[in-house]
Design an enzyme around this catalytic site. Structure first.
Site, PDB file in Angstrom:
ATOM      1  N   GLY A  58      -2.498   3.926   4.457  1.00  0.00           N
ATOM      2  CA  GLY A  58      -2.262   4.298   3.059  1.00  0.00           C
ATOM      3  C   GLY A  58      -3.421   5.062   2.450  1.00  0.00           C
ATOM      4  CB  SER A  97      -1.008  -0.005   1.156  1.00  0.00           C
ATOM      5  OG  SER A  97      -0.486  -0.584   2.313  1.00  0.00           O
ATOM      6  CB  CYS A  98      -0.104   4.690  -0.993  1.00  0.00           C
ATOM      7  SG  CYS A  98      -0.066   4.957  -2.717  1.00  0.00           S
ATOM      8  N   PRO A  99       2.498   4.746   0.964  1.00  0.00           N
ATOM      9  CG  PRO A  99       3.822   6.442   1.907  1.00  0.00           C
ATOM     10  CD  PRO A  99       2.786   5.398   2.254  1.00  0.00           C
ATOM     11  CB  ILE A 100       5.116   0.755   1.564  1.00  0.00           C
ATOM     12  CG1 ILE A 100       4.543   1.176   2.937  1.00  0.00           C
ATOM     13  CG2 ILE A 100       6.222  -0.272   1.764  1.00  0.00           C
ATOM     14  CD1 ILE A 100       3.799   0.108   3.674  1.00  0.00           C
TER      15      ILE A 100
END
Lengths: 73, 359
Positions: B289, A10-13
């Site tokens: 997220g 998932s963002c921002p990984i």
């Protein structure tokens, strides 16, 4: 060449993992990921940091790009 | 300005205009769009909490899910996937909602409240940013809930979220009553915010438009700040600015602008807990997220983890009202204050526990 798998994170990984890998001083890094959001974000991040980005393959499911240091930099 | 930024600006203006139109047609003041409030009302509408004044299945949410689904399908971005620390995401969804109900709004409503002159929302925004930065610290330390798995054999799971939304619309339109005396399957507030709503079709249409645009632009109220810090991307911030300015101008034009802390609609002035509520929300949104709006959009794109996060938010809304944690215009409750502080600590522990250690 070192490679990095950011698929289905998932963002921002994906961006943070790319950042971490590049901070190790790599000159070339292959990144594999999924989804347009992370593709755009990783590309923008690498370009912002002065790297070349080459998108090598892209299907509905997956993309693969090579981030490399610009010659002379 | 690039095409992308124009699209962001246009999206911000459209969201702002629709939010004001929904209020003109009956939604509560400064609540043209609020994902947390709408989920809370929908939770009540399903009878999952007993706060009689906030029960109404909000068609905006159904429209949002359908709009995002249509946009994802047309862009070939619909993908059924899930299985990334699902229960942890559920718990983060619970606390994200509790934070929102302490403040009385999600980050989108925060912007709408600012556009209405509510200065308490500025305090909330500061808390949201601080919480986001604090959550970002855990991300920098390697926080990762793990990769989701794509459903290879069938995409069936991914459709469940949007099918659920359509079923709710069916119940809303059919007006079936299982229990004529007690109400249900759906409950409708007779007074209070839950009784204030725009006509179903207008609300549904507004939701569809916003859902479609939010999927296209990846609109996220926490993502914009994060992208600015990470990749100096200003597109989303332009959208936020356009939302605030549009709402501000329209509110002034309609005589609804009221600058100050006191007597703001569905708001309270406990600064510490307005700040802490949004801090908790920001912290959860960054670890998940995405903000509440983004979770709905992702759920509609086939992201089962986001769908579970939304269910966590629904559960959070239920316990927030059943356990007297939610604030009201009168202020916060002692229980709410304790739980929001406990939430910040617990979510920090989750952030610490799920860090990847370089091996």
């Amino acid at each position: 060449m070192d490679s990095l798998d950011v698929r289905d994170l998932s963002c921002p990984i994906p961006v943070l993992k790319t950042q971490k890998a590049l901070e190790k001083g790599l000159t070339e890094l292959q990144v594999v990921g999924t989804g347009n959001t992370s593709k755009q974000n990783v590309t923008k991040f690498a370009k912002l940091k002065g790297y070349n980005v080459q998108l090598n393959s892209e299907t509905d499911d997956e993309w693969q790009m090579v981030i490399s240091k610009k010659p002379g930099s | 300005m690039s095409n992308e930024k124009w699209l962001m600006a246009a999206t911000g203006i459209i969201i702002g205009v629709l939010a004001v139109i929904l209020v003109v047609f009956g939604n509560p003041a400064n609540m043209g769009f609020c994902i947390a409030c709408f989920l809370r009302d929908t939770t009540g509408g399903l009878g999952l909490h007993r706060a009689g004044i906030v029960q109404y299945v909000r068609p905006e949410l159904i429209g949002l899910a359908c709009g995002a689904f249509i946009s994802a399908l047309s862009a070939k971005e619909f993908r059924s996937r899930g299985g990334s620390a699902t229960l942890v995401r559920f718990v983060l969804g619970v606390f994200m909602m509790i934070g929102a109900l302490i403040f009385l709004g999600c980050p989108l409503r925060d912007l709408l409240r600012i556009g209405g002159g509510d200065l308490n929302a500025v305090v909330g925004l500061v808390g949201f940013l601080a919480g986001g930065l604090y959550g970002g610290y855990f991300l920098k330390k390697g926080f990762n809930l793990g990769a989701a798995k794509r459903e290879k054999t069938t995409q069936a799971g991914g459709y469940m979220f949007v099918i659920g939304a359509v079923l709710l619309l069916g119940l809303l339109l059919a007006g079936i009553k299982f229990n004529p005396a007690g109400g249900g399957p759906l409950f409708f507030s007779q007074e209070g915010p839950g009784s204030q709503h725009a006509p179903i079709w207008i609300a549904l249409f507004a939701g569809l438009v916003v859902g479609f645009l939010a999927q296209k632009t990846r609109m996220c109220l926490s993502g914009g700040f994060r992208d600015f810090f990470l990749i100096r991307e200003t597109g989303m911030l332009i959208a936020y600015g356009c939302i605030v300015v549009t709402v501000l101008v329209l509110n002034i034009y309609l005589g609804k602008f009221n600058l100050g802390f006191a007597n703001q609609p569905i708001a309270h002035s406990n600064h510490i807990f307005n700040l802490l509520g949004m801090f908790l929300l920001g912290q959860c949104a960054v670890l998940l997220g995405g903000c509440p709006l983004r979770q709905i959009v992702l759920g509609s794109e086939g992201d089962l983890d986001a769908a579970v996060t939304v269910l966590g938010m629904i559960f959070g809304a239920a316990i927030a009202h059943n356990f007297m944690l939610a604030s009201s215009a009168k202020g916060t409750t002692l229980y709410g204050e304790v739980v929001v502080i406990a939430g910040v600590i617990l979510v920090s522990l989750i952030g610490w526990a799920y860090r990847e250690v370089d091996g």
